[in-house]
Scaffold this active site. Structure first.
Site, PDB file in Angstrom:
ATOM      1  CG  ASP A  11      -2.001  -1.030   1.192  1.00 52.50           C
ATOM      2  OD1 ASP A  11      -2.279  -1.525   0.083  1.00 52.50           O
ATOM      3  OD2 ASP A  11      -2.565  -1.351   2.244  1.00 52.50           O
ATOM      4  CG  ASP A 130     -12.269  -4.753  -0.883  1.00 52.15           C
ATOM      5  OD1 ASP A 130     -11.277  -5.495  -1.025  1.00 52.15           O
ATOM      6  OD2 ASP A 130     -12.183  -3.514  -0.856  1.00 52.15           O
TER       7      ASP A 130
END
Lengths: 257, 223
Positions: A11, A130
């Site tokens: 990330d 997700d």
């Protein structure tokens, strides 16, 4: 035969690698290019960089990270986060990314998947999903709902149905991230990973929950995934990618040495 | 696997500052397919400043030609023809220039591809391009990832034993007579992943994305 892939997820926020737990709270870890080179040297098969920078003005910083990584390492890497248009895709692909990962914007505008596939080929388009566990209903028979905006927004969509739709639209790969297990390092959600892998013909990457090498072995055997994503377990130095791949090889999983 | 670094590739004389390398003109054919920059960056890492060009004259004048490509067969063939690059590629091959096709740059060399409902291709090599037909649903398509490859070409394969290389494709070539198969790979069954005819060599995998092994293979092509 095709080897199973270990993919390291990084990330990136404001040009720095960072790691959050269950989408809350992040700590900065270091320079993405150094991380990329280290994981390449450890034998990572692929990398993925997620731009979690909220503001548009930091976008250029992220594209610069993509370019610097591409000059330094020569293994495939994908880029996700903040990709909302074919132009966004073109920008990071030209900067040297191999694939783009679409998530929330593809739910809001599924035509983005087909537009990306037409422009760059299906192999460039990864659909990130997700998934959150819910009680099964008529509209969510799998018991896993697609959530977007980093887990904040439920969509009412069934994960398996969305995976199938994305494949039909031209996605070349699915990265299935289980929100409930993300960052907690107790193993991947094998149930939904396996159900999605059996529902589509394109490769599925297991994501969310990798904490020990056995978890990756489970993901590519019981979970039927082609690849598994790791983050915390390698970022904090508990394991190297080489440790993980050695364990996978010892259990009979075909890997690249 | 081997790990290169600093522009030097183990086991070859290729590296930054080598006069033979600096004098070499390498053209990467630009036909609006993806990932041209990946090949260029990999060559830069080897100390070779390759030129990405859509100018047919520059392609014909180069010492080495690379025909890369990621994308769809129909639009890439249209782009090649529109720019006059199909003729330039054929001229370079006919003139004996070492030429390397990669991925779609392998497939388009053949006569016909099943992709996009059927596309006539360059016809430099006899044979056709077909979609992977695999009954086993566990065999995923696209074939995406790293796969051990039997590479028998004495030039490209120098110093590489059963290399594991990066692939990403849904179609594969079925060469006709007279085409030497130099690479094979298994994905739910064996398929041809590399061919050679004289100075023309082409591969389905991506050496520019295959780490140090791929860099070594590119260095072998340039040597």
């Amino acid at each position: 035969m095709l080897t199973k892939r270990v993919i390291v997820c990084l990330d990136v926020r404001a040009g720095q690698v960072t790691k959050g737990v269950k989408f809350q709270g992040n700590i900065d870890l270091g320079d993405p290019v150094d991380f990329a080179a280290r994981y390449d040297a450890q034998g990572a098969d692929e990398l993925v960089f997620y731009d979690i920078t909220a503001s548009a003005e930091k976008r250029g910083l992220f594209v610069d990270v993509v370019r610097r990584v591409a000059e330094r390492i020569f293994i495939p890497f994908a880029v996700g986060g903040g990709i909302r248009s074919v132009e966004n895709m073109r920008e990071v692909l030209l900067a040297g990314a191999e694939k783009v990962s679409l998530n929330s914007p593809a739910v809001r505008d599924p035509a983005l998947i087909s537009a990306g596939a037409r422009a760059f080929g299906s192999q460039c388009v990864v659909l990130g999903i997700d998934a959150r566990r819910v009680d099964p209903t008529a509209t969510i028979p799998s018991g896993y709902e697609v959530v977007i905006d980093g887990g904040r927004t439920p969509t009412g969509m069934d994960v398996v149905a969305w995976a199938r739709q994305a494949e039909a639209l031209g996605a070349g790969e699915i990265c299935l991230n289980a929100i409930d297990t993300d960052g907690v390092r107790q193993g991947y959600e094998l149930n939904i990973t396996c159900r999605v892998a059996e529902a589509v013909r394109i490769p599925v990457i297991a994501s969310g929950g990798g904490g020990r090498p056995e978890h990756l072995i489970d993901a590519v055997t019981k979970g039927k995934a082609e690849a598994a994503l790791v983050a915390s377990m390698v970022h904090y130095g508990d394991y190297t990618v080489a440790d993980i791949k050695t364990a996978m090889a010892q259990s009979g999983v075909p890997i690249r040495h | 696997m081997q790990r290169g670094g600093g522009g030097l590739v183990p086991g070859t004389s290729l590296g930054r500052g080598s006069h033979t390398v600096l004098a070499m003109r390498v053209a990467i054919i630009d036909y609006e397919a993806g990932n041209l920059t990946s090949v260029q960056r990999a060559l830069a890492h080897l100390g070779v400043q390759a030129e990405v060009t859509a100018d047919p004259a520059r392609v014909v004048a180069a010492d080495r030609v690379i025909f890369p490509g990621v994308g769809a067969a129909a639009s890439c063939m249209a782009s090649l023809r529109g720019k006059g690059l199909d003729g330039a590629l054929k001229a370079a091959v006919a003139a004996g220039r070492p030429t390397l096709g990669i991925c779609l740059g392998l497939q388009l060399l053949f006569e016909h591809s099943e992709e996009d409902g059927g596309v006539p291709c360059l016809g430099l090599l006899p044979g056709r391009v077909v979609r992977f037909q695999r009954d086993d649903p566990a065999i995923k398509i696209p074939h995406m990832g790293w796969n051990p490859t039997t590479l028998t070409d004495p030039v490209l394969g120098r110093g590489l034993d059963q290399p594991v290389l990066y692939y990403v494709h849904s179609y594969h070539v079925v060469p006709g007579p007279g085409v030497e198969v130099i690479a094979t790979c298994d994905h739910g069954g064996e398929f041809c992943s590399g061919v050679r005819r004289d100075n023309l060599v082409a591969v389905q995998f991506h050496p520019e994305k295959s780490g140090a092994t791929g860099l070594k293979l590119l260095a072998n092509f340039l040597a």
